[in-house]
Design an enzyme around this catalytic site. Structure first.
Site, PDB file in Angstrom:
ATOM      1  N   GLY A   1      -1.518  20.631 -11.952  1.00  0.00           N
ATOM      2  CA  GLY A   1      -0.353  20.811 -12.809  1.00  0.00           C
ATOM      3  C   GLY A   1       0.862  20.052 -12.327  1.00  0.00           C
TER       4      GLY A   1
ATOM      5  N   ASP B   1       3.933   5.112  -0.943  1.00  0.00           N
ATOM      6  CA  ASP B   1       2.601   5.215  -0.365  1.00  0.00           C
ATOM      7  C   ASP B   1       2.624   4.678   1.065  1.00  0.00           C
ATOM      8  OD1 ASP B   1      -0.417   5.591  -0.844  1.00  0.00           O
ATOM      9  OD2 ASP B   1      -0.301   3.537  -0.103  1.00  0.00           O
TER      10      ASP B   1
ATOM     11  N   TYR C   1      -0.133   1.460   9.293  1.00  0.00           N
ATOM     12  CA  TYR C   1       0.804   0.394   8.955  1.00  0.00           C
ATOM     13  C   TYR C   1       1.855   0.173  10.038  1.00  0.00           C
ATOM     14  CZ  TYR C   1      -1.100   1.082   4.220  1.00  0.00           C
ATOM     15  OH  TYR C   1      -1.920   1.223   3.123  1.00  0.00           O
TER      16      TYR C   1
ATOM     17  N   LYS D   1      -1.917   8.603   5.066  1.00  0.00           N
ATOM     18  CA  LYS D   1      -3.368   8.534   5.240  1.00  0.00           C
ATOM     19  C   LYS D   1      -3.747   8.687   6.703  1.00  0.00           C
ATOM     20  CE  LYS D   1      -3.111   4.878   1.764  1.00  0.00           C
ATOM     21  NZ  LYS D   1      -1.712   4.500   2.052  1.00  0.00           N
TER      22      LYS D   1
ATOM     23  N   HIS E   1      -8.197   7.437   4.716  1.00  0.00           N
ATOM     24  CA  HIS E   1      -7.911   6.037   4.413  1.00  0.00           C
ATOM     25  C   HIS E   1      -9.179   5.251   4.059  1.00  0.00           C
ATOM     26  CE1 HIS E   1      -4.679   2.796   5.409  1.00  0.00           C
ATOM     27  NE2 HIS E   1      -5.459   2.380   4.429  1.00  0.00           N
TER      28      HIS E   1
ATOM     29  N   ASN F   1     -10.751   4.190  -1.076  1.00  0.00           N
ATOM     30  CA  ASN F   1     -11.811   3.203  -0.827  1.00  0.00           C
ATOM     31  C   ASN F   1     -13.197   3.829  -0.936  1.00  0.00           C
ATOM     32  OD1 ASN F   1     -10.117   0.821  -0.149  1.00  0.00           O
ATOM     33  ND2 ASN F   1      -9.433   2.152   1.530  1.00  0.00           N
TER      34      ASN F   1
ATOM     35  N   ASN G   1       9.354  -4.799 -11.013  1.00  0.00           N
ATOM     36  CA  ASN G   1       8.123  -4.005 -11.122  1.00  0.00           C
ATOM     37  C   ASN G   1       8.381  -2.653 -11.770  1.00  0.00           C
ATOM     38  OD1 ASN G   1       6.484  -5.949  -9.917  1.00  0.00           O
ATOM     39  ND2 ASN G   1       6.797  -5.143  -7.857  1.00  0.00           N
TER      40      ASN G   1
END
Length: 338
Positions: free
Chosen positions: A21, A58, A63, A91, A122, A173, A285
């Site tokens: 929801g 995200d 990273y 992740k 990930h 993935n 974007n």
């Protein structure tokens, strides 16, 4: 925050309905850029993206920039944007499949948050590779997908929900054969699947399977990731923004072909997460998601752009010499055995 003419009202951005929801923005900002840009540049881009109206971000521990992005999130919320207005994901990396809870706590500390909106596994392979690796430097301890082991990781993911540290858990993935097993055995099913999605790689079968099972897709590489790491580039790759159909539609709308890729993704029903450190690009974007929509005919024409061209092949996660990347993606419809 300063009011600029490139700001989009976050309320005007299309939303995705999760099976719980909860609503998730229909476009977000990716934060993987470590092979091309510094962590500081990525964090500054997150700050700028929030200024122009992005609310979905995200992230991922691998990273290497969550500690700096956390400082930005703190600044963002000090300006009056409430935590519940943001939708933040992260992740667990491949070397932490046995230590998911501590990994999540580290991410929360780095991001200066009390909870995540989504936490993903990930990759479904418990390898150790991070950034800057080559195809020829595979992990000697690499292993294939072993469902029993993956579910041990997933049980820890479910604990995170029960502990209140994350609102939702997700896969990334993945393939249909793997997802079928997860859906069969999960107590808490994935709310989102993060996957490569762009006009030249539309994954219609997996996309439809997710919709049928009320799993929302987040699409990375939405414009074909021209700044992806060199290790992920091959001579047979197609370039989405050079496709004749994409170029033709872009000319009709008077925009760059990359904007058409973003419009297509948002209208199709996935949440693309384009990344750029340049304000004019990430503002464009976001604007693409809410203005000058593609016609039904153009959306139908975009289906012809699909070349089944996977860009992020994952070669470094192969577990045996002589394998090709297809072994990671169950191309024969069954999980590739060890």
């Amino acid at each position: 925050m300063e009011k600029l003419n490139d700001i989009i009202d976050p309320q005007s951005v299309p939303q995705r309905n999760l099976y719980t929801g909860v609503k998730m923005p229909g476009i977000g900002m990716g934060t993987f850029g470590s092979d091309r840009f510094t962590a500081e540049e990525v964090a500054n881009a997150v700050k700028g993206a929030a200024e122009v109206g992005f609310r979905l971000f995200d992230c991922a521990s691998v990273y290497g920039n969550e500690h700096l992005i956390g400082e930005v999130f703190k600044e963002i919320m000090e300006t009056g944007i409430k935590r519940e207005e943001l939708f933040i994901t992260s992740k667990v990396w491949n070397d932490k499949h046995d230590d998911v809870i501590e990994s999540c706590k580290k991410t929360l500390k780095d991001l200066q948050l009390d909870y995540l909106d989504v936490y993903f596994v990930h990759w479904p392979f418990p390898n150790f590779h991070g950034k800057g690796v080559s195809i020829d430097s595979r992990d000697p301890n690499a292993k294939p997908y072993i469902h029993e082991n993956y579910m041990k990781t997933w049980r820890q993911m479910e604990q995170l929900v029960e502990m209140g540290l994350v609102k939702h858990i997700g896969t990334s993935n993945m393939t249909i054969p793997k997802l079928k097993l997860v859906l069969r055995d999960a107590k808490i099913k994935p709310a989102i699947n993060e996957m490569e999605l762009h006009p030249c790689f539309q994954q219609p079968e997996l996309f439809d399977y997710l919709k049928e099972n009320e799993i929302v897709p987040i699409g990375f590489c939405p414009i074909g990731s021209p700044t992806r790491p060199d290790r992920d580039k091959t001579e047979n790759d197609f370039v989405d923004i050079e496709d004749p159909i994409v170029v033709k539609i872009a000319k009709a709308h008077g925009v760059h072909p990359a904007v058409i890729c973003v419009k297509w993704a948002v209208q199709r029903g996935q949440s693309p997460i384009p990344f750029s450190i340049y304000r004019n690009e990430y503002a464009s974007n976001l604007k693409a998601a809410v203005t000058d929509l593609l016609t039904d005919e153009e959306m139908k024409e975009m289906e012809k752009v699909d070349k089944n061209c996977r860009l992020i092949k994952g070669d470094v996660f192969l577990w045996k010499a002589g394998q090709t990347w297809e072994a990671l993606w169950d191309v024969d419809g069954e999980i590739t055995p060890a």
